[in-house]
Scaffold this motif. Structure first.
Motif, PDB file in Angstrom:
ATOM      1  N   THR A 170       0.838  -1.079   0.173  1.00  0.00           N
ATOM      2  CA  THR A 170      -0.016  -0.144   0.134  1.00  0.00           C
ATOM      3  C   THR A 170       0.792   1.202   0.039  1.00  0.00           C
ATOM      4  N   PHE A 171       1.893   1.163   0.865  1.00  0.00           N
ATOM      5  CA  PHE A 171       2.685   2.357   0.875  1.00  0.00           C
ATOM      6  C   PHE A 171       4.053   2.416   0.136  1.00  0.00           C
ATOM      7  N   GLU A 172       4.278   1.334  -0.673  1.00  0.00           N
ATOM      8  CA  GLU A 172       5.381   1.029  -1.439  1.00  0.00           C
ATOM      9  C   GLU A 172       6.624   1.301  -0.644  1.00  0.00           C
ATOM     10  N   THR A 173       6.919   0.813   0.443  1.00  0.00           N
ATOM     11  CA  THR A 173       8.068   0.566   1.229  1.00  0.00           C
ATOM     12  C   THR A 173       8.081  -0.375   2.373  1.00  0.00           C
ATOM     13  N   VAL A 179       5.958   4.883   6.961  1.00  0.00           N
ATOM     14  CA  VAL A 179       4.613   4.818   6.721  1.00  0.00           C
ATOM     15  C   VAL A 179       4.015   5.769   7.953  1.00  0.00           C
ATOM     16  N   GLU A 180       4.572   5.780   9.027  1.00  0.00           N
ATOM     17  CA  GLU A 180       3.989   6.510  10.187  1.00  0.00           C
ATOM     18  C   GLU A 180       4.089   8.047   9.655  1.00  0.00           C
ATOM     19  N   GLU A 181       5.367   8.470   9.341  1.00  0.00           N
ATOM     20  CA  GLU A 181       5.289   9.812   8.927  1.00  0.00           C
ATOM     21  C   GLU A 181       4.274  10.386   7.701  1.00  0.00           C
ATOM     22  N   PHE A 182       3.979   9.511   6.808  1.00  0.00           N
ATOM     23  CA  PHE A 182       3.092   9.485   5.813  1.00  0.00           C
ATOM     24  C   PHE A 182       1.628   9.859   6.471  1.00  0.00           C
ATOM     25  N   LEU A 183       1.309   8.820   7.405  1.00  0.00           N
ATOM     26  CA  LEU A 183       0.253   8.939   8.056  1.00  0.00           C
ATOM     27  C   LEU A 183      -0.095  10.067   8.965  1.00  0.00           C
ATOM     28  N   ALA A 184       1.017  10.342   9.873  1.00  0.00           N
ATOM     29  CA  ALA A 184       0.763  11.641  10.305  1.00  0.00           C
ATOM     30  C   ALA A 184       0.630  12.909   9.623  1.00  0.00           C
ATOM     31  N   ASP A 185       1.390  12.799   8.559  1.00  0.00           N
ATOM     32  CA  ASP A 185       1.119  14.029   7.691  1.00  0.00           C
ATOM     33  C   ASP A 185      -0.255  14.060   7.127  1.00  0.00           C
ATOM     34  N   GLY A 187      -3.053  13.074   8.566  1.00  0.00           N
ATOM     35  CA  GLY A 187      -3.893  13.290   9.603  1.00  0.00           C
ATOM     36  C   GLY A 187      -4.739  11.956  10.071  1.00  0.00           C
ATOM     37  N   ALA A 188      -4.444  11.037   9.570  1.00  0.00           N
ATOM     38  CA  ALA A 188      -4.970   9.683   9.866  1.00  0.00           C
ATOM     39  C   ALA A 188      -4.760   9.205  11.226  1.00  0.00           C
ATOM     40  N   ASP A 189      -5.599   8.305  11.552  1.00  0.00           N
ATOM     41  CA  ASP A 189      -5.098   7.568  13.101  1.00  0.00           C
ATOM     42  C   ASP A 189      -4.526   6.149  12.655  1.00  0.00           C
ATOM     43  N   TRP A 190      -3.569   5.571  13.399  1.00  0.00           N
ATOM     44  CA  TRP A 190      -3.262   4.129  13.080  1.00  0.00           C
ATOM     45  C   TRP A 190      -2.787   3.680  14.324  1.00  0.00           C
TER      46      TRP A 190
END
Length: 311
Positions: A170-173, A179-185, A187-190
């Motif tokens: 999903t995140f190509e990594t 992944v956490e940096e992408f999701l933080a940017d 505004g998602a919760d994970w």
């Protein structure tokens, strides 16, 4: 309907623009026009008869998509075949893919999508496109009012073995930090789980085009909700698994369920209002991803449509 119910994509051919066939001629034509203004005005452009081939596609793509994007946070299965070029959704040929704007469930999305026909289906396989403002207008007032508070999307992305896509795909990594940096940017919760990653995000049901200001239907409620599925296996999965365990699910923003009849109305009216783009080898379709939603009709035989996107 505000007069846009008669909309259809603009077809551009060598004859219509007074140039010779061939990818080089198409590049010359594109270099001499204001493509952004044309695409904003027409919402979707079909380039037909230029004889573009996979080996001559890149120079054309560089003009149509100035900054090609990776398909990060995409939820549909596809294969990367070039520099941020992918196969179209690898979903069984017998099913319809309902109308949607690419990545409308995410915090950011591509401004443009480009489709290229490498192999046309034996029968069927058209890409339907719909004016997303017309789609919004077609929905009942009560449905629109109930969606005004937005949606909550949830994904369960496995760690390498399970249903749906893994978080790595999903995140190509392979990096959890990335992944956490992408999701933080975004505004998602994970939450990392024993099986992988759970992502939850609140998103609006509509958006406005940054240039025209047009309000459009802009979400994937019907594709994330079991009532919108044609796939028998997916339907069985929703019957034997709790919603919280599904690879993807959707509710209203407050967590309350979206009625099945709302989901089928959204799906059916979008498809009913759509215009089919039938494919011939070498055709290209460029769409404004906010003003225009797209899908796929069932087909037989081989079909290979390549997809790329740009901000």
């Amino acid at each position: 309907m505000n007069g846009h119910e008669s909309w259809k994509p603009l077809e551009i051919s060598p004859e219509s623009v007074g140039c010779a066939p061939g990818a080089e001629a198409l590049v010359g034509y594109l270099a001499g026009i204001d493509l952004t203004a044309l695409l904003t005005a027409e919402k979707a452009l079909v380039f037909r008869g230029f004889g573009v081939r996979p080996e001559t596609l890149d120079p054309v793509m560089d003009l149509l998509l100035p900054r090609r994007l990776a398909y990060v946070h995409g939820n549909s299965p596809r294969t990367k075949v070039g520099r941020n070029v992918y196969t179209s959704t690898e979903y069984p040929a017998r099913y319809t893919i309902s109308m949607h704007n690419e990545l409308s469930y995410a915090a950011s999305w591509p401004a443009r999508l480009l489709f290229f026909c490498q192999i046309a289906a034996e029968t069927g396989g058209a890409t339907p496109v719909v004016d997303a403002a017309l789609w919004l207008d077609s929905l009942d007032p009560q449905l629109r009012a109930d969606f005004a508070g937005g949606l909550r999307y949830q994904q369960n992305l496995h760690d390498g073995m399970g249903l749906g896509k893994s978080w790595r795909e999903t995140f190509e990594t392979d990096s959890r930090d990335e992944v956490e940096e992408f999701l933080a940017d975004s505004g998602a919760d994970w939450q990392w789980t024993v099986d992988g990653l759970r992502v939850s995000q609140l998103r609006p049901a509509t958006t406005r085009h940054p240039v025209t200001g047009a309000e459009v239907w802009f979400n994937q409620a019907d594709q994330w909700h079991p009532a919108g599925l044609d796939d028998e296996i997916a339907k069985v999965m929703t019957q034997v698994m709790a919603q919280d365990e599904l690879p993807q699910s959707v509710t209203f923003a407050d967590g309350s369920p979206i009625p099945d009849e709302y989901v089928t109305q959204i799906r059916d009216r979008g498809l009913a209002a759509a215009i089919d783009v039938d494919w011939r080898v070498g055709d290209l379709l460029l769409i404004d991803n906010v003003l225009t939603a797209h899908g796929r009709r069932p087909y037989t035989g081989d079909r290979r449509i390549l997809v790329a996107m740009s901000d």
